[in-house]
Write a protein that holds these residues in place. Structure first.
Motif: not given
Ligand code: ZN
Ligand code: GDP
Length: 462
Positions: A235, A279, A281, A284
């Motif tokens: 992320s 990605i 959240e 994973d």
């Molecule tokens: Zn992430």
């Protein structure tokens, strides 16, 4: 000319300063005359390429509907080569719809998606390559993608294709001359000459095909998955990449927005990041949605960015993922190098061995270190040094590519047939096949079905 008069709202839905109702066809001006009153210029309908100020009114109630500017573009000097009228009204749903309703009541027909451009093609204003480039311009998400599309609109690729068609026709003429005079022996010189010419065309087609893969990526974007075990920094990396490179994207009908969420402009290449939901959240992809889902998004991807952790090293989850991504193209990213006191040579060695064809870039998503290096690496891998030429001649449309492949196959058959001393009739069939394959690209010989399919992809009013 095609006969009836079509009309549509040519501006996008929603509120805007202006909106445009467009008409095209023999009745376009007559219909407008029945609903438009010019403020001053009584002679307005004899104008050409002038904007006339006035009012649209209802022919029944005589009530004014909106204040407008009307533009007339007479055949053949218009987008469709027919009489075209554009009524510029206020850009709200109601004025647009009311004006459209009026013109439909007066005999215009609601245009199908892409029908204006289709008429431009059918009336010879554009070839099929140029018509298709218009939708590419509309949908371009990076400057380079747009430059490529504009190059095609201005006819770069069209000229190349026309030249190939001409050459094929000349060969046909040569062969037919020989078939028509069977009493004379087949001229050896001609056959050698034909073979040379065929090989030359094959060479040109191969050149066009060489960078077609890159062209396709500029046009359609590269479907990319950022993958890695939980907490490696997927992320964080996505956010860093998005921060400066978020591409402008338009909604494309037929694409699922939840699958493709973001487009990043990496050196002109539109990177479509799929699976951003996963990605983004906290839990994973692998853990929450499971291996099956991950497998699917990897399968759908053209390109993988696999993230490793400089501190944690490589574990079983990494190994699981590596097995899944192995057949794909991608780049290895070693993240969190800011946490390393010093480089870890054994981890580096390990990373070199796994996915050996993928380049490795050390980064810190947190401190934004080496992000440009990563971007450069991605550009290098994707384009393999191929950039859009200045003249914009690059095959980017898969339809064009497939036709070129077909043509090349026919020409290979021609060459083999000549070498094996086959009859001229047989050779002529394949030359003809090559010509047809090429002619389907620019639309000089194309079935109605294909044309309909291409224009169905356009929006209404275009
Ligand atoms: Zn992430
Ligand atoms: P994801 O689970 O792979 O999406 O990882 P995230 O991007 O959510 O990051 C997980 C954690 O690692 C967060 O606390 C981030 O701040 C941290 N992180 C991400 N990249 C870096 C980096 O380059 N250096 C450091 N020190 N921490 C990072």
């Amino acid at each position: 000319m095609i006969g009836d008069t079509i009309a549509a709202i040519s501006t996008p839905p929603g509120e805007g300063a202006i909106g445009i109702v467009r008409l095209s066809g023999p009745e376009a001006i007559v219909i407008t005359e029945k609903i438009f009153r010019a403020a001053k210029n009584k002679d307005w309908s004899r104008q050409n390429f002038k904007l006339v100020y006035g009012y649209i009114y209802s022919p029944e109630t005589k009530n004014v509907i909106d204040e407008v500017l009307v533009g007339i573009m007479r055949a053949p000097y218009s987008y469709t080569k027919e009489d075209v009228v554009e009524i510029n009204c206020h850009g709200g749903a109601l004025p647009l719809r009311k004006i459209l309703e009026l013109v439909l009541n007066l005999g215009a027909r609601l245009a199908e998606p892409g029908e204006f451009t289709k008429r431009a093609f059918l009336n010879g204003r554009l070839d099929l390559i140029q018509a298709e480039s218009i939708i590419d311009i509309i949908r371009a998400s990076t400057d380079d993608a747009m430059r490529l599309a504009v190059g095609q609109l201005s006819g770069g690729l069209s000229d190349k294709i026309t030249a190939i068609q001409q050459q094929l026709l000349q060969i046909t003429a040569l062969i037919e001359a020989n078939i028509d005079f069977p009493e004379e022996d087949v001229d050896e010189y001609n056959l050698t000459d034909i073979k040379l010419q065929v090989e030359q065309i094959m060479q040109e087609i191969k050149k066009l095909l060489e960078n077609a893969e890159t062209g396709k990526i500029y046009r359609e974007g590269l479907r990319t998955v950022i993958i890695g075990k939980p907490n490696v920094g997927k992320s964080s990396l996505l956010n860093v990449l998005l921060k400066e490179n978020r591409a402008i994207v338009t909604d494309i009908p037929g694409t699922t927005r939840d699958l493709i969420e973001e487009v990043i402009n990496i050196g002109g290449i539109p990177l479509k990041i799929i699976d951003t939901a996963g990605i983004r959240e906290t839990e994973d992809v692998i853990e929450k949605i499971g291996v099956q889902k991950t497998r699917e998004s990897i399968k759908a991807a053209d390109f993988i960015i696999m993230v490793f952790d400089a501190l944690d090293g490589i574990n079983e989850i990494d190994n699981e993922i590596i097995k899944l991504v192995q057949p794909k193209k991608g780049v290895k990213v070693l993240n969190k190098i800011d946490l390393q006191e010093q480089e870890n040579p054994s981890l580096k060695e390990q990373l070199k061995i796994i996915l050996p064809d993928w380049p490795l870039v050390d980064i810190s998503a947190l401190e934004e270190r080496n992000i440009e290096k990563l971007e450069q690496e991605i550009v290098n891998m994707v384009t393999r040094g191929q950039v859009i030429p200045g003249d914009g001649i690059m095959v980017s449309n898969v339809r064009h590519k497939n036709q070129l492949v077909k043509a090349l196959q026919h020409l290979t058959d021609v060459r083999d047939a000549i070498e094996q001393g086959m009859s001229l009739d047989l050779i002529a069939v394949d030359i003809r096949g090559a010509w047809e394959a090429v002619s389907e690209i620019n639309g000089t010989a194309v079935t109605e079905h294909i044309v309909d399919k291409i224009f169905a992809d356009f929006c209404i009013g275009k």
